[in-house]
Design an enzyme around this catalytic site. Structure first.
Site, PDB file in Angstrom:
ATOM      1  N   LYS A 101       0.825  -1.224   0.000  1.00  0.00           N
ATOM      2  CA  LYS A 101       0.000   0.000   0.000  1.00  0.00           C
ATOM      3  C   LYS A 101       0.848   1.259   0.000  1.00  0.00           C
ATOM      4  O   LYS A 101       0.607   2.204   0.762  1.00  0.00           O
ATOM      5  CB  LYS A 101      -0.977  -0.005   1.176  1.00  0.00           C
ATOM      6  CG  LYS A 101      -1.992  -1.148   1.111  1.00  0.00           C
ATOM      7  CD  LYS A 101      -3.011  -1.035   2.224  1.00  0.00           C
ATOM      8  CE  LYS A 101      -4.030  -2.173   2.152  1.00  0.00           C
ATOM      9  NZ  LYS A 101      -3.453  -3.491   2.530  1.00  0.00           N
ATOM     10  N   ARG A 102       1.810   1.320  -0.902  1.00  0.00           N
ATOM     11  CA  ARG A 102       2.658   2.499  -1.019  1.00  0.00           C
ATOM     12  C   ARG A 102       1.958   3.580  -1.845  1.00  0.00           C
ATOM     13  O   ARG A 102       1.101   3.290  -2.672  1.00  0.00           O
ATOM     14  CB  ARG A 102       3.987   2.130  -1.679  1.00  0.00           C
ATOM     15  CG  ARG A 102       4.821   1.105  -0.910  1.00  0.00           C
ATOM     16  CD  ARG A 102       5.160   1.602   0.494  1.00  0.00           C
ATOM     17  NE  ARG A 102       6.215   0.822   1.104  1.00  0.00           N
ATOM     18  CZ  ARG A 102       6.096   0.064   2.183  1.00  0.00           C
ATOM     19  NH1 ARG A 102       4.906  -0.032   2.764  1.00  0.00           N
ATOM     20  NH2 ARG A 102       7.117  -0.591   2.680  1.00  0.00           N
TER      21      ARG A 102
END
Length: 293
Positions: A101-102
């Site tokens: 989840k960057r």
């Protein structure tokens, strides 16, 4: 473009699901899970659990999803453990979706893209999850890296956490979620056109887009109410919520029946059973396959 030896992620994912089924085996070394397995609350414990999960998934599932945060909490040793788990999965021919989840902009996003999708990185996976809330356009470097190396990207679209609706549904007929989904459809259309012009097997690349969406299994009819077309661009749909979080195969069918061929179903806690993980994976695959039977 994707390298000659690696087909685009969407095509590889479609083949994996055709062979094994829709289940994506989550690898989440929570403290409680490590305790249940009699493992230490450490990077070594996370590694042992991760390798056991890969062994259980081999020949039973086509894709795994390690939760990066639960390795990262052990620092550099945890990330080294994650590298070994991902490498072992690849040895078994299992696709790896790094649930990281960057999300950032410019050169920072390019750094994340290199870390998670460039094969020269020890952390490289087949696909990675990203957050679009600095704008889908800001994710350009990760889309470019995915296209170059045949990787995949899953963009948060409609999540089922209670706080998510306040942001994602904002705007009504022109909601934030609608804009994200429409932007992802445009990215998939561009990537598909590129593959059709450069890949020798263009038909295979059309099965699924390389850029997917995360859409919670318990979001119900939210997509319909927001006027969202989940079929646009054929994004693979990662649908967390099945199993321990309460969603059933019937719930998934009710929510995603019109786009069932795009659905990838992650499960982690419901599968993470000491000594019976293989059977739990097989049972989940059969349960999900029953939707179309």
């Amino acid at each position: 473009m994707a390298t000659d030896s690696v087909q685009p992620f969407g095509a590889r994912l479609a083949r994996a699901m055709e062979r094994y089924g829709k289940l994506c085996v989550g690898i989440d070394p929570h403290s409680s899970t490590l305790k249940d397995w009699g493992l230490a609350e450490s990077a070594d414990g996370a590694l042992a659990f991760g390798l056991a999960a890969v062994k259980s998934a081999a020949g039973r599932a086509g894709i795994i999803k390690p939760q990066v945060a639960l390795f990262e909490r052990f620092g550099s040793a945890g990330l080294a453990a994650l590298e070994k788990v991902q490498a072992e999965a690849k040895e078994h021919g299992i696709l790896v979706l790094a649930d990281a989840k960057r999300g950032d902009i410019g050169s920072t996003m390019a750094g994340y893209a290199q870390a998670w999708l460039d094969p020269s990185s020890p952390l490289a996976a087949d696909a990675v999850t990203v957050s679009p809330y600095l704008g889908v356009g800001a994710l350009g470097p990760v889309f470019e890296t995915a296209a170059e190396f045949g990787g995949g990207v899953f963009v948060l679209g409609l999540t089922s956490n209670p706080e998510g609706a306040r942001v994602q549904h904002a705007g009504g007929d022109d909601s934030a979620a609608l804009r994200v989904v429409n932007d992802v459809a445009e990215v998939n259309q561009r990537m598909s056109a590129h593959h059709a012009g450069s890949a020798p097997d263009a038909a295979a690349t059309a099965a699924l887009g390389d850029v997917g969406l995360v859409v919670g299994a318990t979001t119900g009819d939210a997509a319909r109410k927001l006027g969202i077309d989940l079929a646009a661009g054929k994004p693979p749909l990662l649908t967390p919520g099945y199993g321990a979080q309460g969603a059933t195969a019937s719930d998934l069918a009710a929510t995603f029946g019109d786009v069932w061929d795009q659905v990838v179903v992650p499960a982690s806690r419901s599968l993470a059973k000491p000594r019976t993980m293989e059977a739990a994976i097989e049972a989940a695959q059969e349960d999900l396959a029953s939707v179309n039977s």
